[in-house]
Design an enzyme around this catalytic site. Sequence first.
Site, short mmCIF file in Angstrom:
data_model
loop_
_atom_site.label_atom_id
_atom_site.label_comp_id
_atom_site.label_asym_id
_atom_site.label_seq_id
_atom_site.Cartn_x
_atom_site.Cartn_y
_atom_site.Cartn_z
N SER A 298 0.80 -1.22 0.00
CA SER A 298 0.00 0.00 0.00
C SER A 298 0.83 1.27 0.00
CB SER A 298 -0.96 -0.05 1.20
OG SER A 298 -2.07 0.76 1.00
N ASP A 309 9.92 5.01 -10.59
CA ASP A 309 9.52 5.57 -11.89
C ASP A 309 10.29 6.83 -12.23
OD1 ASP A 309 7.77 3.52 -12.25
OD2 ASP A 309 5.94 4.71 -12.10
N LYS A 323 -0.88 -4.23 -3.10
CA LYS A 323 -2.17 -3.64 -2.71
C LYS A 323 -2.26 -2.23 -3.30
CE LYS A 323 -5.07 -2.15 1.08
NZ LYS A 323 -5.15 -0.76 0.57
#
Length: 441
Positions: A298, A309, A323
């Site tokens: 999460s 990224d 999640k």
Amino acid sequence: MVRKLSLLFAGALMGASAMSLVYGAAGTTANAAGSETYKQLAIFGDIFERVRAQYVTPPDEKTLVESAINGMLTSLDPHSSYMNPEAAKDMRVQTKGEFGGLGIEVTMENELVKVITPIDDTPAAKAGVRAGDYISAIDGDEVRGMTLNDAVEKMRGLVNTPIKLTILREGADKPLDITIVRDIIKVKAVKYRVENDVGYMKITSFTEKTYDDLEAAIAAIKKQVPDDKLKGYVLDLRLNPGGLLDQAVSVSDAFLDRGEIVSTRGRDPKDVTRFDSRAGDDIDGKPVVVLVNGGSASASEIVAGALQDHRRATVVGTQSFGKGSVQTIIPLGENGALRLTTALYYTPSGKSIQGKGITPDIKVDQPLPEDLKNVDTTRGESDLKGHIKGADESDQGSGSAAYVPPDPKDDVQLAYALDLLRGIKTDPAFPPNPDKAVLNQ
């Protein structure tokens, strides 16, 4: 014998158990139910009355209704649920990061509460409670027969109220009675230390205090190690089950100076919320290695995904939990709260990690000790019954082993991260190049 702090959720923090939740904004208003729905509700009412009137023993009506509500919500996905007033109160304590209590980390062993460690400068530490102590009675009530949650709840309480613990201690001739006065316990969400020329920071959960604790850790590391000697930072997100969305955004922002951190998307295609970083990098551009494993879920995946990224950090370890859903907490006044999945979140590249997880740039497996080699330590969203299937989910699924050795000397993943930062090991993924960031256009 129960292994200490080895598996995800193996230990319980006094007053603040782990949550794998990311909280988002309030959801949209539902459309009015159709006539068929009301017919089904009438059937439910008829069945409820028959159970209440004819079941072999008189059922608790409140429990019946709560179970029916939870049955409806858990049929949606594993993370939606109803919290009664007591559970809602516990949730608020967990996210706040402070509570009235004693200041000890505990687990259950041999039907007794075992002290993993007293937290420094807390009532328990000052009263002489030690790591390895067994609590056999709380205010005269035997611990045997209690669940860990029961014992934890009994040890919580109002600030400035006393509690008597009966302690069994190795080497002591008889049980020790220790009276402790409860106080406000502030749980450190970030633990840090200096590994010679590297700053190590472990985020245990994302509470209201996480970003402030992280800033304090960075400042302390900078004070201990001169800038020209500091090789970089290890950000350890292993066994981190998540927490507050705004804290995940703030933590990511501490390492980024531009671009999107995460976006959330609800049922309506127009319901998209984007969170962007602000100018400024709190660690002065130093290299970062992020550690993840099957216990990273999460909010911790938001941080790992954003830094990966943007090519701001190299992610090392094994596949994360996966999640990628956002739960909104909807207060119901004195009736508790509703925890409802209202959106999915996406990394800056536009990818959903729901049911997939964060794939590390460098895969490093952590060997399991002999007593766990035949135990399934894998954790993953894709293994949860009824989970929402992610857009990028494959047959491979998500998750991996959720194990971190108690002794850092046995920590293969940490050792690899330190070797990368010191140049002892080399890999094309380190150091990452921010100019080659993978962002959603």
